[in-house]
Design an enzyme around this catalytic site. Sequence first.
Site, mmCIF file in Angstrom:
data_model
loop_
_atom_site.group_PDB
_atom_site.id
_atom_site.type_symbol
_atom_site.label_atom_id
_atom_site.label_comp_id
_atom_site.label_asym_id
_atom_site.label_seq_id
_atom_site.Cartn_x
_atom_site.Cartn_y
_atom_site.Cartn_z
ATOM 1 N N GLY A 1 0.846 -1.191 0.000
ATOM 2 C CA GLY A 1 0.000 0.000 0.000
ATOM 3 C C GLY A 1 0.881 1.241 0.000
ATOM 4 O O GLY A 1 2.014 1.214 0.495
ATOM 5 N N GLN B 1 3.054 9.990 1.129
ATOM 6 C CA GLN B 1 4.361 9.317 1.139
ATOM 7 C C GLN B 1 5.191 9.625 -0.100
ATOM 8 O O GLN B 1 6.392 9.321 -0.131
ATOM 9 C CB GLN B 1 4.175 7.800 1.252
ATOM 10 C CG GLN B 1 3.570 7.372 2.579
ATOM 11 C CD GLN B 1 3.443 5.864 2.646
ATOM 12 O OE1 GLN B 1 2.468 5.309 2.192
ATOM 13 N NE2 GLN B 1 4.465 5.203 3.173
ATOM 14 N N CYS C 1 6.173 0.143 7.262
ATOM 15 C CA CYS C 1 5.751 1.254 6.416
ATOM 16 C C CYS C 1 6.946 1.676 5.565
ATOM 17 O O CYS C 1 8.069 1.748 6.064
ATOM 18 C CB CYS C 1 5.292 2.415 7.296
ATOM 19 S SG CYS C 1 4.784 3.877 6.372
ATOM 20 N N LEU C 2 6.708 1.950 4.288
ATOM 21 C CA LEU C 2 7.796 2.352 3.394
ATOM 22 C C LEU C 2 8.448 3.651 3.849
ATOM 23 O O LEU C 2 9.606 3.912 3.515
ATOM 24 C CB LEU C 2 7.273 2.510 1.961
ATOM 25 C CG LEU C 2 6.742 1.223 1.312
ATOM 26 C CD1 LEU C 2 6.170 1.516 -0.064
ATOM 27 C CD2 LEU C 2 7.820 0.158 1.230
ATOM 28 N N HIS D 1 -4.156 1.453 7.871
ATOM 29 C CA HIS D 1 -2.797 1.999 7.889
ATOM 30 C C HIS D 1 -2.661 3.120 6.848
ATOM 31 O O HIS D 1 -2.156 4.205 7.148
ATOM 32 C CB HIS D 1 -1.797 0.863 7.615
ATOM 33 C CG HIS D 1 -0.378 1.303 7.465
ATOM 34 N ND1 HIS D 1 0.630 0.876 8.314
ATOM 35 C CD2 HIS D 1 0.224 2.137 6.565
ATOM 36 C CE1 HIS D 1 1.772 1.452 7.938
ATOM 37 N NE2 HIS D 1 1.559 2.207 6.878
ATOM 38 N N GLU D 2 -3.129 2.850 5.626
ATOM 39 C CA GLU D 2 -2.976 3.843 4.546
ATOM 40 C C GLU D 2 -3.843 5.072 4.813
ATOM 41 O O GLU D 2 -3.407 6.201 4.552
ATOM 42 C CB GLU D 2 -3.305 3.227 3.188
ATOM 43 C CG GLU D 2 -2.411 2.058 2.756
ATOM 44 C CD GLU D 2 -0.929 2.361 2.861
ATOM 45 O OE1 GLU D 2 -0.531 3.531 2.690
ATOM 46 O OE2 GLU D 2 -0.146 1.426 3.131
ATOM 47 N N HIS E 1 -2.395 7.698 7.006
ATOM 48 C CA HIS E 1 -1.474 8.638 6.352
ATOM 49 C C HIS E 1 -2.206 9.897 5.878
ATOM 50 O O HIS E 1 -1.625 10.981 5.851
ATOM 51 C CB HIS E 1 -0.799 7.981 5.139
ATOM 52 C CG HIS E 1 0.345 7.070 5.482
ATOM 53 N ND1 HIS E 1 1.477 7.503 6.134
ATOM 54 C CD2 HIS E 1 0.542 5.746 5.250
ATOM 55 C CE1 HIS E 1 2.320 6.486 6.275
ATOM 56 N NE2 HIS E 1 1.774 5.405 5.757
HETATM 57 NI NI NI Z 1 2.683 3.522 5.702
#
Ligand code: NI
Length: 188
Positions: A45, A50, A98-99, A140-141, A144
């Site tokens: 995701g 991000q 998380c990236l 989670h997404e 953000h």
């Molecule tokens: Ni994330």
Amino acid sequence: MNLPVYLYGHPVLREVADDVTPDYPGLKTLIADMFETMYTSEGVGLAAPQIGKSIRLVVIDADPVAESFPDCAGKKMVLINPEIDVLDGDNVNRAEGCLSLPGLSEDVKRVENIRLNWLDENFEEHEEIITGFLARIVQHECDHLEGMVYIDHISTIRKQMIRRKLLNIVEGRVSCDYPVRYAPRKRK
Ligand code: NI
């Protein structure tokens, strides 16, 4: 085009993102670029903040984790202006990454069942009950988009224990094989 992933500590990750309108310039290309960026960095995701854009846009492809979580098979989604209603269901504790926080993984408690309303890339409305690991990815997404990251859900003590690792991320001292961008803290 593969885009750099903004690291934890960058102020864009702390903004509440704006709604996306159909006339948003270059939206189709941006969505394609976000998928490419997500696949390059082996994420499931990616939220627009991000990649440095504070807009309510998320891409998800949960298929790579379908072996562990069969519900995720074939789940490729574009979420525009998503809204989550929390439904009944236990809070489940499970490791997340998380990236924007390379090399880190922490247990996070989340509900199992949500109702999700969203627009797809053609601005068509959808509503679906989503459960299990996919519901975790979506939560989670969507965090953000509210200027939150998953470690906001962990305890102060735990956060203290990983303080050094977090500082390294903030200052861009990470080793990962995808391009990143960071905003170094100003030293006094
Ligand atoms: Ni994330």
